[in-house]
Motif scaffolding. Structure first.
Motif, PDB file in Angstrom:
ATOM      1  N   ALA A 100       0.837  -1.186   0.000  1.00  0.00           N
ATOM      2  CA  ALA A 100       0.000   0.000   0.000  1.00  0.00           C
ATOM      3  C   ALA A 100       0.876   1.241   0.000  1.00  0.00           C
ATOM      4  N   LYS A 155      -6.517  -5.228  -1.033  1.00  0.00           N
ATOM      5  CA  LYS A 155      -7.583  -4.237  -1.183  1.00  0.00           C
ATOM      6  C   LYS A 155      -8.860  -4.726  -0.507  1.00  0.00           C
ATOM      7  N   GLY A 156      -9.439  -3.852   0.281  1.00  0.00           N
ATOM      8  CA  GLY A 156     -10.642  -4.202   1.016  1.00  0.00           C
ATOM      9  C   GLY A 156     -10.373  -4.767   2.390  1.00  0.00           C
ATOM     10  N   ARG A 157      -9.129  -5.152   2.652  1.00  0.00           N
ATOM     11  CA  ARG A 157      -8.762  -5.706   3.948  1.00  0.00           C
ATOM     12  C   ARG A 157      -7.805  -4.802   4.718  1.00  0.00           C
ATOM     13  N   ARG A 203       4.568   1.721  -6.830  1.00  0.00           N
ATOM     14  CA  ARG A 203       4.550   0.300  -6.519  1.00  0.00           C
ATOM     15  C   ARG A 203       5.908  -0.354  -6.720  1.00  0.00           C
ATOM     16  N   ASP A 260      -3.783  -5.492  -5.168  1.00  0.00           N
ATOM     17  CA  ASP A 260      -5.053  -6.193  -5.293  1.00  0.00           C
ATOM     18  C   ASP A 260      -5.245  -7.236  -4.194  1.00  0.00           C
ATOM     19  N   SER A 261      -4.166  -7.824  -3.749  1.00  0.00           N
ATOM     20  CA  SER A 261      -4.244  -8.886  -2.765  1.00  0.00           C
ATOM     21  C   SER A 261      -4.702  -8.413  -1.388  1.00  0.00           C
ATOM     22  N   THR A 295      -4.777   7.082  -1.845  1.00  0.00           N
ATOM     23  CA  THR A 295      -4.195   5.850  -1.339  1.00  0.00           C
ATOM     24  C   THR A 295      -4.189   4.813  -2.444  1.00  0.00           C
ATOM     25  N   TYR A 296      -3.287   3.855  -2.322  1.00  0.00           N
ATOM     26  CA  TYR A 296      -3.106   2.846  -3.350  1.00  0.00           C
ATOM     27  C   TYR A 296      -2.859   1.504  -2.670  1.00  0.00           C
ATOM     28  N   TYR A 297      -3.410   0.455  -3.250  1.00  0.00           N
ATOM     29  CA  TYR A 297      -3.316  -0.859  -2.637  1.00  0.00           C
ATOM     30  C   TYR A 297      -3.016  -1.932  -3.666  1.00  0.00           C
ATOM     31  N   THR A 319      -5.883  -0.982   5.308  1.00  0.00           N
ATOM     32  CA  THR A 319      -6.072   0.451   5.166  1.00  0.00           C
ATOM     33  C   THR A 319      -4.809   1.178   5.585  1.00  0.00           C
TER      34      THR A 319
END
Length: 126
Positions: free
Chosen positions: A49, A65-67, A108, A62-63, A58-60, A69
């Motif tokens: 992230a 994302k949603g979990r 990244r 894919d693995s 913010t950037y995450y 922060t």
């Protein structure tokens, strides 16, 4: 010059949560893009992230994302990674990093970051 110190790692069960902190020294902390990376034994260090200096973007990966922060408190010179719904594959040493002048396409990329912490171990049991 920026020094970074991670903390908050530990052993948790799958599905649990953990909050990592990265304390930074330096007068220009608010000018840096901050990132979190992780590295498991035998694997390449991978992006997790990142957060812009302004905290607007913010950037995450894919693995996560949603979990996970990412957040930062520039007044405290600290960046955080809140990790929820942890999975065994999240097990790794987690590093925070700082960079200046990165464009979105480079945030990244591990080698583009200028400063790194020593890492904190996160172990998620199944």
């Amino acid at each position: 010059q920026v020094q970074l110190v991670e903390s908050g790692g530990g052993l948790v069960q799958a599905g649990g949560s953990l909050r990592l902190s990265c304390a930074a020294s330096g007068r220009t902390f608010n000018e840096y893009i901050m990132g979190w990376f992780r590295q498991a034994p035998g694997k390449e260090r991978e992006f997790v992230a990142a957060i812009a200096a302004s905290s607007i973007s913010t950037y995450y990966a894919d693995s996560v994302k949603g979990r996970f922060t990412i957040s930062r408190d520039n007044a405290k010179n600290t960046v955080y990674l809140q990790m929820n719904s942890l999975k065994p594959e999240d097990t790794a040493v987690y590093y925070c990093a700082a960079a200046r002048g990165l464009q979105i396409g480079a945030l990244r990329t591990t080698r583009r970051y200028d400063y790194w912490g020593q890492g904190t171990q996160v172990t998620v049991s199944s």
